[in-house]
Enzyme design. Sequence first.
Site, mmCIF file in Angstrom:
data_model
loop_
_atom_site.group_PDB
_atom_site.id
_atom_site.type_symbol
_atom_site.label_atom_id
_atom_site.label_comp_id
_atom_site.label_asym_id
_atom_site.label_seq_id
_atom_site.Cartn_x
_atom_site.Cartn_y
_atom_site.Cartn_z
ATOM 1 N N THR A 1 -26.353 13.602 23.154
ATOM 2 C CA THR A 1 -26.772 15.004 23.406
ATOM 3 C C THR A 1 -26.864 14.751 25.331
ATOM 4 O O THR A 1 -25.975 16.232 25.393
ATOM 5 C CB THR A 1 -27.670 15.119 23.202
ATOM 6 O OG1 THR A 1 -27.721 15.271 21.301
ATOM 7 C CG2 THR A 1 -28.075 16.742 23.373
ATOM 8 N N ASP B 1 -22.402 19.440 19.473
ATOM 9 C CA ASP B 1 -22.944 18.368 20.435
ATOM 10 C C ASP B 1 -22.063 16.914 20.565
ATOM 11 O O ASP B 1 -21.478 16.789 21.275
ATOM 12 C CB ASP B 1 -24.105 18.496 20.805
ATOM 13 C CG ASP B 1 -24.821 17.873 20.095
ATOM 14 O OD1 ASP B 1 -25.006 17.742 18.793
ATOM 15 O OD2 ASP B 1 -26.727 17.243 19.982
#
Length: 687
Positions: A305, A480
């Site tokens: 992330t 993501d």
Amino acid sequence: MRSVLKRIRNGLDTRAGFFTLIVFLFWLKTYIVYQTEFTLGISDSMQKFLLAVNPLPAGLLFFGIALYFRGKKSYWIMMIVDLIQSLWIFSNILYYREFSDFISVSIIKSSGSVSNNLSLSISQIIHPTDFLVFADIIILAVLLFFKFIKVDYSPAKRRYAALVTIASVILFACNLSLAEKDRSQLLTRTFDNNYIVKYLGLNFYAGYSGYQAYHESLTKSKASSKDITKILAYIKKHRSVANMSYYGKAKGKNVIIFHLESFQQFLINYKVNGKEVTPNINKFYSNKNTISFDNFFNQVGQGKTSDAETMLENSLFGLPSGSAMTTYGTTNTFEALPAILNQRGYSTAAFHGDVGSFWNRDNTYKSWGYQYFFSENYYKVKSGYSVGYGLKDKIFLKQSVKYLQQLPQPFYAKLITLTNHYPYELDKKNQTIAKTKTGDSTVDGYVQTAHYLDQAFGEFISYLKKSGLYNKTMIVVYGDHYGISNNHKKAIAQLLGKKSVSSYDLAMFQKVPFMIHMKGLQGGINHTYGGEIDVMPTLMDLLGIKNTDTVQLGNDLLSTKRNQTVVFRDGDFVSPKYSKIGSTIYDNNGKVVTNKLTKKQKASVNKQEARADKTLSMSDEIITGDLLRFYKPSWFKKVNKSDYSYKVSDALKELKAAQKKSGTSLLSENGGVSTESLFKTDAPELK
């Protein structure tokens, strides 16, 4: 037979015999772990041979230290070395199972910023059989304790110990030479840690990652303005020209980045037992005012992330190991999108229902120019409100409205969801779709948390429409990174309706959604190949912001003339024509064409590979050397991190003053009447 056993028993009662046994057991368990726990891509007899050999140099070297000592001390040293080695193997088994990568020194250094709630993930990842890596230690300890193996108290023969040390060095030199012959530039083109372990071993990788961490520190101290000058020339030559049909179409609009945690492209229009997993996102994806990219790839590395965020808002890759946000987020100079927009009159804020220190966000966001960071401290947290890594999405988004409505417009806001995060667990009262039936417990809950995320997304979009923000905002939605790692091949094949999956299939499985929506925007499905590195330049062109002298490694996805080679963090790449995964070249139908390319086609692939290497190397230079401290566009003002405080009392006071000064917040436009009641949710926790 008895005489043979007696000779073995007598041999084990010597220091050399015990040394031979412990080295053999260490080699055996390491090799078994290589074969059963890691996906190293062994493709030829040389690689098989090196995989079998590479545990020995380090084994001989470290266990050989004990041979310089006599008596119990020698045995203690061998047992402690075995324990340390086993802990390293054990840790990497768990880490690899989740991240398809190995633990680096950079990851260890930054572990404090990502450690919260990891106990839940570990409890899901760990298998009882993992503890077998400690079996040899227990067995040897028992044999020594009950004196089935006796301690050898004879004087240490240093020359024999020295010979073992020399042998370990010579064996490693041979190992390295054969590895370089089979894989040239193994240590100079290190974009994939699997190669290091496959060729040189897990222990060498540990030392090498330590060297990388040291090298990064050294690189920063030696960097100069000359380094960025060369990079600027390269970027200028390869920058795409903006598409004037879209340039400036979103000028002055609010921007909302909606972060779909662990959300992959295959979920779009995917059904379980005839029921859509993501009906709200599907509808948004096909909206006439949404530009949806169906060949958009995540390009994250170990930072996951944090890498996605780094690319999204800086157009720079994450690091080959570790996380740029945790290692460099506090100290480096950045020219990030929040800072650029803030200097153009935007208020900027990030929303996240977890602790602010995760991935070092509470420091990195200041470096990126975020005025506000609404983390867990800003939210009401009660029993049942959280799952895994933070607040459940529906509860998080409903509470976020309180702060979103106070941001002076135009604003740039990023909302990071969390519920669709490994290990994909959700309490029964929130489960509204059946699990898949692949038989893989890690995978089967994925659609349930994705469905929950989709419901939360639908509620949020409904609020934007009711509040009036929907028509004044460019809404950007993206996934993501992957949710299901490549280690789950059988389950992935079932999800995709295939008998099996190839390396090419797994590369295509790395697609994540990317959508840009705005009232009046000419939408549709865009087939260009791109990735997260391309988001920032795309958004800047849509917002009508000059983007001819920035340091960005991506290119506008809407440009009509752009290079469509999508580079992965490990150096592989995909493109509309050819893709390179490992050492194999595929065409756009997924067929292996490595040995079928013409001279011209090989030259084209080599050019793509060179571009991939160059792009990744430049990104690493920029980050590890902190090169942006030497350059800024004339229109950009360097970020002063001391301008921002994320302490709740300070931030709310600042937000209140900003509202009063501008009078443009949604709350101000609504005469001070809160819009929180417009957010409707079916979250059972709030009933």
